[in-house]
Design an enzyme around this catalytic site. Structure first.
Site, short mmCIF file in Angstrom:
data_model
loop_
_atom_site.label_atom_id
_atom_site.label_comp_id
_atom_site.label_asym_id
_atom_site.label_seq_id
_atom_site.Cartn_x
_atom_site.Cartn_y
_atom_site.Cartn_z
N GLU A 126 -9.92 78.35 83.17
CA GLU A 126 -8.76 77.53 83.47
C GLU A 126 -8.17 76.99 82.16
O GLU A 126 -7.41 76.02 82.17
CB GLU A 126 -9.11 76.39 84.42
CG GLU A 126 -10.23 75.48 83.98
CD GLU A 126 -10.57 74.42 85.02
OE1 GLU A 126 -9.82 73.43 85.09
OE2 GLU A 126 -11.57 74.58 85.74
N CYS A 185 -13.20 75.70 88.41
CA CYS A 185 -14.53 76.04 87.90
C CYS A 185 -15.21 77.16 88.69
O CYS A 185 -16.39 77.43 88.47
CB CYS A 185 -15.41 74.79 87.91
SG CYS A 185 -14.75 73.46 86.90
N HIS A 201 -23.13 73.85 89.69
CA HIS A 201 -22.03 73.62 88.75
C HIS A 201 -22.16 72.19 88.25
O HIS A 201 -22.37 71.27 89.04
CB HIS A 201 -20.68 73.82 89.45
CG HIS A 201 -19.54 73.23 88.69
ND1 HIS A 201 -19.25 73.60 87.39
CD2 HIS A 201 -18.62 72.28 89.03
CE1 HIS A 201 -18.21 72.90 86.96
NE2 HIS A 201 -17.81 72.10 87.94
#
Length: 390
Positions: free
Chosen positions: A79, A111, A233
């Site tokens: 990103e 993400c 994550h």
């Protein structure tokens, strides 16, 4: 057919800021950053590093000539793209010396990008078992100086080689996923820094985890006792722990102790690099593999991927025999050991350095950056990339 991760490597820039020093400079109790957020160091990208170079440097160290011959798919999840049209993967393809007979493209979904790339790579390898795919997550997290998100900034990339008969990890059959259109984190095209609704984003991260975890259990009939570890994550290392704690009551005491202990190991690299967005989950996985020395072949590792905006996915993979023989732990240890701490003042100076946005030509001093692949400047509206090894 077994399909999975055959090789994995990471790269982070040679500069970092110590969170204790940043806390002092921001008149904050260091415990808030180190214990409350769970970060110890923040990787800092100099002006000679961007999404492309981070990705290329991560891939460069793990690929041999046989890999390069068999790779015909290159996907970069990011990103932090440097061009609205041309993909980072195309630059990476050239910089690491891959053959022209390949598909290359970039994926953007906060993400989640690298996870999307892996799912595509699995399908490609299933159709072409003799070929390999290179999937890279590469990002520079920026929230700005003196902002609430400053402590969670970072820079780095993780590169993964996806193949049949993988030597590290084989993906299991099932996946569970969910999507909802929400505004918890975003970065409009006119802004260099991201916007985040922090409390809402934390809530959604956990909510999505609970949704896909329940789905996955229903599909597979697996529970906490079946997992050696669950990797998350990590926008900051305390975040994954908050999600993990919501399901620990489902297991026995031994399950809770094992998963919590392995979570601590899985955050080792993340707490010393910071948030690298789409690569953060895979940095956590790499940290577990390289720092948990007694993991056994056949162990199942759960994976929770979350991309704001938002999508969540849970899947799992199984460790392969002799997997430790195919890690690059010594190389990564050298990379971390060679990093240089900068003062907060110097960090602020580097953070505010920018490439021209009006197309003006510029040449950069690449001798100060020890990385193999760097940005050397801009000429004719084109970023000039250099591979010093060639």
């Amino acid at each position: 057919m077994n399909i999975g991760i055959d090789k994995i490597g990471c790269y982070t820039p040679h500069l970092f800021v110590d969170m204790k020093q940043l806390a002092v400079a921001r008149d904050v109790d260091p415990g808030k950053f180190i214990t409350g957020i769970g970060q110890e160091k923040m990787a800092l990208a100099p002006i000679t590093q961007d999404t492309v170079t981070l990705a290329a440097n991560a891939a460069l160290e793990i690929l041999d000539e046989d890999d390069k011959e068999k790779i015909d798919l290159v996907i970069v999840g990011t990103e932090s793209g440097i061009d609205q049209s041309k993909s980072a993967a195309t630059y990476v393809h050239r910089l690491i010396g891959l053959k022209p007979q390949a598909r290359t493209f970039e994926i953007k979904q906060a993400c989640y990008g690298a996870t999307a790339g892996i799912q595509m790579a699995k399908g490609h390898v299933a159709l072409h078992p003799d070929r390999k795919a290179l999937v890279i997550g590469s990002d520079i997290a920026r929230y700005g100086l003196n902002t609430s998100g400053e402590v969670t900034q970072g820079a780095g990339a993780v590169a993964m080689l996806i193949s049949q008969n993988p030597r590290l990890l084989a993906f299991e059959e099932h996946n569970a996923y969910a999507t909802d259109d929400i505004m918890d984190f975003w970065r409009p095209t006119y802004s260099e820094n991201a916007f985040v609704d922090g409390k809402f984003s934390n809530e959604q991260y956990i909510s999505f985890f609970n949704k896909v975890w329940e789905q996955y259990k229903e599909k597979t009939q697996l529970g906490l006792a079946d997992y050696e570890a669950i990797c998350f994550h990590m926008p900051y290392t305390k975040m994954g722990l908050k999600a993990l704690r919501t399901i620990l009551d489902e297991g026995a005491e031994a399950d809770r102790e094992r998963l919590l202990a392995n979570y601590e190991i899985s955050k080792t690299y993340n707490k010393n690099i910071g948030n690298i967005y789409t690569a953060s989950l895979y940095l956590s996985l790499l940290s577990l593999l390289e720092n948990k020395t007694d993991l056994q072949a056949g162990a199942r590792i759960g994976m929770y991927s979350y991309g704001s905006g938002a999508i969540g996915e849970f899947f799992s993979c199984v460790l392969q025999p002799n997997y430790r023989n195919y890690l690059y732990q010594a190389h990564h240890a050298e990379m971390f050991a060679a990093r240089k701490e900068v003062s907060v003042t110097k960090y602020e100076e580097i953070f505010q350095e920018k490439l021209p946005t009006d197309g003006a030509a510029v040449s950069l001093n690449i001798d100060e950056d020890p990385a193999a692949i760097v940005v050397a400047g801009i000429k004719d509206h084109k970023r000039q990339y250099v591979n010093k090894t060639k």
